[in-house]
Design a protein around this motif. Sequence first.
Motif, PDB file in Angstrom:
ATOM      1  N   ASP A   1       0.858  -1.185   0.000  1.00 57.48           N
ATOM      2  CA  ASP A   1       0.000   0.000   0.000  1.00 57.48           C
ATOM      3  C   ASP A   1       0.892   1.231   0.000  1.00 57.48           C
ATOM      4  OD1 ASP A   1      -1.799   2.050   0.375  1.00 57.48           O
ATOM      5  OD2 ASP A   1      -2.711   1.236   2.191  1.00 57.48           O
ATOM      6  N   ARG A   2       0.978   1.919  -1.140  1.00 57.76           N
ATOM      7  CA  ARG A   2       1.865   3.076  -1.265  1.00 57.76           C
ATOM      8  C   ARG A   2       1.490   4.202  -0.307  1.00 57.76           C
ATOM      9  NH1 ARG A   2       1.525   3.451  -6.360  1.00 57.76           N
ATOM     10  NH2 ARG A   2      -0.064   5.082  -6.478  1.00 57.76           N
ATOM     11  N   SER A   3       0.209   4.319   0.033  1.00 57.61           N
ATOM     12  CA  SER A   3      -0.241   5.410   0.904  1.00 57.61           C
ATOM     13  C   SER A   3       0.333   5.309   2.313  1.00 57.61           C
ATOM     14  CB  SER A   3      -1.769   5.447   0.974  1.00 57.61           C
ATOM     15  OG  SER A   3      -2.280   4.311   1.641  1.00 57.61           O
ATOM     16  N   GLN A   4       0.825   4.120   2.683  1.00 62.24           N
ATOM     17  CA  GLN A   4       1.428   3.961   4.004  1.00 62.24           C
ATOM     18  C   GLN A   4       2.826   4.569   4.076  1.00 62.24           C
ATOM     19  OE1 GLN A   4       1.313  -0.215   4.954  1.00 62.24           O
ATOM     20  NE2 GLN A   4      -0.922  -0.272   5.120  1.00 62.24           N
ATOM     21  N   LYS A   5       3.401   4.858   2.923  1.00 56.93           N
ATOM     22  CA  LYS A   5       4.723   5.492   2.820  1.00 56.93           C
ATOM     23  C   LYS A   5       5.788   4.738   3.620  1.00 56.93           C
ATOM     24  CE  LYS A   5       3.011  10.107   1.695  1.00 56.93           C
ATOM     25  NZ  LYS A   5       3.089  11.551   1.951  1.00 56.93           N
ATOM     26  N   GLY A   6       5.822   3.437   3.399  1.00 56.49           N
ATOM     27  CA  GLY A   6       6.850   2.614   4.033  1.00 56.49           C
ATOM     28  C   GLY A   6       8.168   2.731   3.300  1.00 56.49           C
ATOM     29  N   THR A   7       9.099   1.838   3.607  1.00 59.52           N
ATOM     30  CA  THR A   7      10.412   1.861   2.973  1.00 59.52           C
ATOM     31  C   THR A   7      10.281   1.612   1.467  1.00 59.52           C
ATOM     32  OG1 THR A   7      11.269   0.877   5.017  1.00 59.52           O
ATOM     33  CG2 THR A   7      12.750   0.943   3.129  1.00 59.52           C
ATOM     34  N   ASP A   8      10.978   2.419   0.683  1.00 58.64           N
ATOM     35  CA  ASP A   8      11.009   2.279  -0.783  1.00 58.64           C
ATOM     36  C   ASP A   8       9.631   2.424  -1.437  1.00 58.64           C
ATOM     37  OD1 ASP A   8      13.782   1.895  -1.115  1.00 58.64           O
ATOM     38  OD2 ASP A   8      13.616  -0.213  -0.590  1.00 58.64           O
TER      39      ASP A   8
ATOM     40  N   ALA B   1       8.636   4.974  -5.672  1.00 56.56           N
ATOM     41  CA  ALA B   1       8.453   4.541  -7.060  1.00 56.56           C
ATOM     42  C   ALA B   1       7.686   3.232  -7.153  1.00 56.56           C
ATOM     43  CB  ALA B   1       9.814   4.379  -7.735  1.00 56.56           C
ATOM     44  N   ALA B   2       7.039   2.843  -6.065  1.00 57.39           N
ATOM     45  CA  ALA B   2       6.386   1.538  -6.014  1.00 57.39           C
ATOM     46  C   ALA B   2       4.933   1.592  -6.488  1.00 57.39           C
ATOM     47  CB  ALA B   2       6.444   0.984  -4.594  1.00 57.39           C
ATOM     48  N   LEU B   3       4.519   0.536  -7.172  1.00 57.71           N
ATOM     49  CA  LEU B   3       3.136   0.395  -7.599  1.00 57.71           C
ATOM     50  C   LEU B   3       2.347  -0.382  -6.549  1.00 57.71           C
ATOM     51  CD1 LEU B   3       3.575  -0.619 -11.362  1.00 57.71           C
ATOM     52  CD2 LEU B   3       3.261   1.679 -10.400  1.00 57.71           C
ATOM     53  N   ASN B   4       1.064  -0.087  -6.444  1.00 55.32           N
ATOM     54  CA  ASN B   4       0.167  -0.873  -5.611  1.00 55.32           C
ATOM     55  C   ASN B   4      -0.131  -2.193  -6.321  1.00 55.32           C
ATOM     56  OD1 ASN B   4      -0.183   0.841  -3.350  1.00 55.32           O
ATOM     57  ND2 ASN B   4      -1.652   2.093  -4.483  1.00 55.32           N
ATOM     58  N   PRO B   5      -0.653  -3.189  -5.615  1.00 54.85           N
ATOM     59  CA  PRO B   5      -0.903  -4.497  -6.231  1.00 54.85           C
ATOM     60  C   PRO B   5      -1.731  -4.447  -7.504  1.00 54.85           C
ATOM     61  CG  PRO B   5      -1.068  -4.693  -3.864  1.00 54.85           C
ATOM     62  CD  PRO B   5      -0.895  -3.234  -4.152  1.00 54.85           C
ATOM     63  N   ASP B   6      -2.838  -3.701  -7.498  1.00 55.06           N
ATOM     64  CA  ASP B   6      -3.669  -3.640  -8.699  1.00 55.06           C
ATOM     65  C   ASP B   6      -2.936  -2.951  -9.846  1.00 55.06           C
ATOM     66  OD1 ASP B   6      -3.796  -1.219  -7.228  1.00 55.06           O
ATOM     67  OD2 ASP B   6      -5.647  -0.635  -8.234  1.00 55.06           O
ATOM     68  N   GLU B   7      -2.118  -1.957  -9.513  1.00 53.04           N
ATOM     69  CA  GLU B   7      -1.338  -1.245 -10.534  1.00 53.04           C
ATOM     70  C   GLU B   7      -0.277  -2.158 -11.130  1.00 53.04           C
ATOM     71  OE1 GLU B   7      -1.634   3.275  -8.657  1.00 53.04           O
ATOM     72  OE2 GLU B   7      -0.059   1.899  -7.985  1.00 53.04           O
ATOM     73  N   LEU B   8       0.354  -2.979 -10.293  1.00 53.29           N
ATOM     74  CA  LEU B   8       1.365  -3.910 -10.790  1.00 53.29           C
ATOM     75  C   LEU B   8       0.746  -4.886 -11.787  1.00 53.29           C
ATOM     76  CD1 LEU B   8       4.309  -4.972 -10.599  1.00 53.29           C
ATOM     77  CD2 LEU B   8       3.520  -6.526  -8.792  1.00 53.29           C
ATOM     78  N   SER B   9      -0.433  -5.378 -11.477  1.00 49.03           N
ATOM     79  CA  SER B   9      -1.119  -6.295 -12.390  1.00 49.03           C
ATOM     80  C   SER B   9      -1.436  -5.618 -13.716  1.00 49.03           C
ATOM     81  CB  SER B   9      -2.410  -6.807 -11.752  1.00 49.03           C
ATOM     82  OG  SER B   9      -2.129  -7.612 -10.617  1.00 49.03           O
ATOM     83  N   GLU B  10      -1.909  -4.371 -13.661  1.00 52.82           N
ATOM     84  CA  GLU B  10      -2.221  -3.627 -14.877  1.00 52.82           C
ATOM     85  C   GLU B  10      -0.955  -3.349 -15.679  1.00 52.82           C
ATOM     86  OE1 GLU B  10      -4.253  -1.541 -17.855  1.00 52.82           O
ATOM     87  OE2 GLU B  10      -4.875  -3.018 -16.353  1.00 52.82           O
ATOM     88  N   TYR B  11       0.125  -3.015 -14.992  1.00 54.73           N
ATOM     89  CA  TYR B  11       1.417  -2.770 -15.634  1.00 54.73           C
ATOM     90  C   TYR B  11       1.875  -4.009 -16.405  1.00 54.73           C
ATOM     91  CZ  TYR B  11       6.553  -2.794 -15.698  1.00 54.73           C
ATOM     92  OH  TYR B  11       7.865  -2.927 -16.067  1.00 54.73           O
ATOM     93  N   VAL B  12       1.773  -5.181 -15.786  1.00 54.91           N
ATOM     94  CA  VAL B  12       2.192  -6.420 -16.436  1.00 54.91           C
ATOM     95  C   VAL B  12       1.340  -6.686 -17.667  1.00 54.91           C
ATOM     96  CG1 VAL B  12       2.353  -8.928 -16.182  1.00 54.91           C
ATOM     97  CG2 VAL B  12       3.132  -7.434 -14.328  1.00 54.91           C
TER      98      VAL B  12
END
Length: 304
Positions: free
Chosen positions: A241-248, A251-262
């Motif tokens: 979850d990018r909104s949590q602003k964790g480490t790295d 430039a990270a995609l959320n899970p649904d975005e990663l699937s769409e990217y692929v």
Amino acid sequence: MTQLHSVDKPSKSFQMGSTLVDNQSIYIIAEMACAHDGDYEKAKQLVDIACDAKVNAVQFQLFHAPENMVGHHSIYSLLEKIEFNRKQWADLVSYARTKNIDVFACAYDMPSLELSIELKVDGIKFNSADLNNFEMIECVAKSGIPFTLGTGASRMDEIGQAISVALNVGGDKLVLMHGMQSFPTSLEQANIRKIQSFSATFDALIGYADHTDGENSFALDIDLLAQGMGACVFEKHYTVDRSQKGTDYQAALNPDELSEYVRKIRKASVALGSSSVKPFDEEEIKYRTFQKKQLVAAHDLQQG
């Protein structure tokens, strides 16, 4: 002991995990980086997300803080907090194996590299920080494991020297990765046309490691430009979850975005097709018959 032989140039076709990688293929690496925040169960969740997105490989970042910096460095305490031990990494690799996904390891130091080789990962990544770390380059080259070399903020002669070090000990299964991390990287810094320069200069397979702001909708599309320039390996950061602003997270995609990217990368690969000249297929023959002009008589002709 197997005798090592030097080779003249990088291979343009080799097996990387379950995929034959060449100029016509697509290999997508989901870069977990440190998005797990030192939480082992979260790391397993990230493996699951990578599998659901149908990438080729999940990439772990292995490091041992004392091997990378002095204790009073500003981020030393953070690295200590999120660092996994050898057993945890071994268990994570085993977990990924049960999911039928390739495993890459980004090794930041010699102990981490040795562990990665011991765990028999499918590929190893070096950041551009280790482009001049010839001890590590020779080590991975001798192992026979395919590896990627980061080129960010590196001179052409530095890249060429790193390749030569690998080739001198038979390490020809390498991919040069264009891209740099600026937390996040602006579009003005992407310089995707460099992919063509690298390909022409080094005659090697080229990949693209994107670090565009995850909040920018173009982060889902920019790799298509790299694909059009000839990149065949793609590395993309992702998180729970990018909104949590964790480490790295930058430039990270959320899970649904990663699937769409692929999905976009795979569709673009179909559209790009092959550069090889082949006999016409059924659709081309049909189009040719319909489209090509031919001579006909404008009126009846007498025989002869």
